[in-house]
Design a protein around this motif. Structure first.
Motif, PDB file in Angstrom:
ATOM      1  N   THR A 103      14.464  16.601  38.080  1.00  9.74           N
ATOM      2  CA  THR A 103      15.688  15.815  38.294  1.00  9.74           C
ATOM      3  C   THR A 103      15.454  14.670  39.271  1.00  9.74           C
ATOM      4  O   THR A 103      14.494  14.672  40.053  1.00  9.74           O
ATOM      5  N   PRO A 121      17.753  13.862  42.047  1.00 11.41           N
ATOM      6  CA  PRO A 121      18.972  14.269  42.756  1.00 11.41           C
ATOM      7  C   PRO A 121      19.409  13.128  43.677  1.00 11.41           C
ATOM      8  O   PRO A 121      18.623  12.645  44.482  1.00 11.41           O
ATOM      9  N   TRP A 145      22.429  11.217  46.322  1.00 12.22           N
ATOM     10  CA  TRP A 145      23.486  11.450  47.307  1.00 12.22           C
ATOM     11  C   TRP A 145      23.825  10.083  47.871  1.00 12.22           C
ATOM     12  O   TRP A 145      23.020   9.519  48.595  1.00 12.22           O
ATOM     13  N   THR A 174      14.939  22.334  40.408  1.00 10.98           N
ATOM     14  CA  THR A 174      15.613  21.663  41.523  1.00 10.98           C
ATOM     15  C   THR A 174      16.053  22.694  42.568  1.00 10.98           C
ATOM     16  O   THR A 174      15.964  22.460  43.779  1.00 10.98           O
ATOM     17  N   VAL A 219      23.236  21.034  42.777  1.00 10.56           N
ATOM     18  CA  VAL A 219      23.495  19.806  42.020  1.00 10.56           C
ATOM     19  C   VAL A 219      24.431  20.051  40.856  1.00 10.56           C
ATOM     20  O   VAL A 219      24.582  21.175  40.381  1.00 10.56           O
ATOM     21  N   ALA A 256      20.929  14.021  38.582  1.00  7.79           N
ATOM     22  CA  ALA A 256      21.599  15.209  39.137  1.00  7.79           C
ATOM     23  C   ALA A 256      22.337  14.790  40.404  1.00  7.79           C
ATOM     24  O   ALA A 256      21.729  14.296  41.356  1.00  7.79           O
ATOM     25  N   ARG A 257      23.662  14.983  40.400  1.00  5.40           N
ATOM     26  CA  ARG A 257      24.476  14.604  41.557  1.00  5.40           C
ATOM     27  C   ARG A 257      24.423  15.726  42.589  1.00  5.40           C
ATOM     28  O   ARG A 257      24.784  16.872  42.284  1.00  5.40           O
ATOM     29  N   LEU A 258      23.946  15.396  43.782  1.00  5.81           N
ATOM     30  CA  LEU A 258      23.889  16.413  44.850  1.00  5.81           C
ATOM     31  C   LEU A 258      25.301  16.765  45.309  1.00  5.81           C
ATOM     32  O   LEU A 258      26.153  15.885  45.482  1.00  5.81           O
TER      33      LEU A 258
END
Lengths: 182, 182
Positions: free
Chosen positions: A50, A52, A54, A93, A101, A124-126
């Motif tokens: 991913t 990730p 933020w 992840t 995530v 991938a959204r943290l």
């Protein structure tokens, strides 16, 4: 066989194999068992991971394993039987970064024929900026684009994926990139 | 081991293996050799193919091999070491259909965790409507959308890919579809 250790013995009966073109219309040399006729196929492996993010930062992991010990990478690892590419990417992840995530769309599909691999990365959204890296990771840290240690990135596929990520983030629209690296 | 024949013997030394979780931090059972300590990993395989199109028609191949003998499929097969996903898809199109194509973009990436596979299909523009199918194909034929034998399609991944192809063709824009089928 530049990719992996040659097969020496049959997985079915243990006899010594020979590399030859099978008699079934195949055109490539395979490890064939002269005792029980088992043909052993060797095929590329998928690495799934991913990007990730933020805010304007991405999560990178400092590798605690070879190859490329001490270099930075996106969380990724070999896809396992019984999972989808997306599930494998989410699992890696968690294992490598201990990051929570929400999985997003596929971002890159990159062939690495030199080593017989295909690398697939998802957005991938943290959900938190707290991480609990596993034993394969020395440190997990957030980097903005100008903080990324570009010269210390472990793999070309990770660098290509990060470059596409930051480009697409700027233009506000994400594509799916199919590439090949040498 | 619902996927493949279990490994019985070590590929390195031929001794009988045991399935257990290795001592290296792994969390899954692997075939481990008690004699030489080789760990044998088993991972998903990639199947790579194309959607070859000619005007409003697509090329399908009637399978001359099991599984799904006699059913219709897109040209596709197992990715080999030393090639990219795109190169593999082009190779299979030549081998199975004897079709001359100009390769286009990636259209679908479909996980099939039940059998440990990932299927990747590319658009491919046919350069001729003459085909020379190989020994794995009974017949290679062009079908318009309403001619496709939907109930005689060999694999769910092929059906999903064909549905996306015809939808995208109607709207005049092709996406990249990441799916999972059971």
């Amino acid at each position: 066989m530049p990719f992996r250790t040659p097969i020496k013995h049959c997985r079915n009966c243990g006899a010594a194999v020979v590399y030859r073109v099978p008699d079934d219309g195949d055109t490539r040399e395979r490890a064939v068992c002269p005792a029980c006729d088992t043909i052993h196929y060797e095929n590329p492996l998928n690495v799934v991971g991913t990007v990730p993010y933020w805010g304007d930062k991405v999560l990178l992991c400092k590798r605690n394993i070879e190859p490329r010990w001490g270099k930075w990478t996106l969380p990724a690892g070999f896809m396992e039987l019984g999972e989808s590419t997306l599930e494998g990417a989410a699992r890696e992840t968690d294992e490598e970064a201990g990051a929570q995530v929400e999985m997003g769309p596929l971002l890159s599909v990159i062939s690495v024929p030199r080593v017989g691999q295909v690398h697939l990365f998802y957005l991938a959204r943290l959900l938190s900026d707290q991480f609990a890296p596993g034993h394969e990771t020395i440190e997990a840290r957030l980097f903005s684009e100008d903080e990324v240690p570009w010269e210390e990135i472990a793999f070309k596929t990770v660098k290509e994926t990060l470059l596409r990520y930051f480009e697409d983030r700027r233009r506000g629209q994400f594509g799916v990139y199919n590439l090949e690296v040498t």
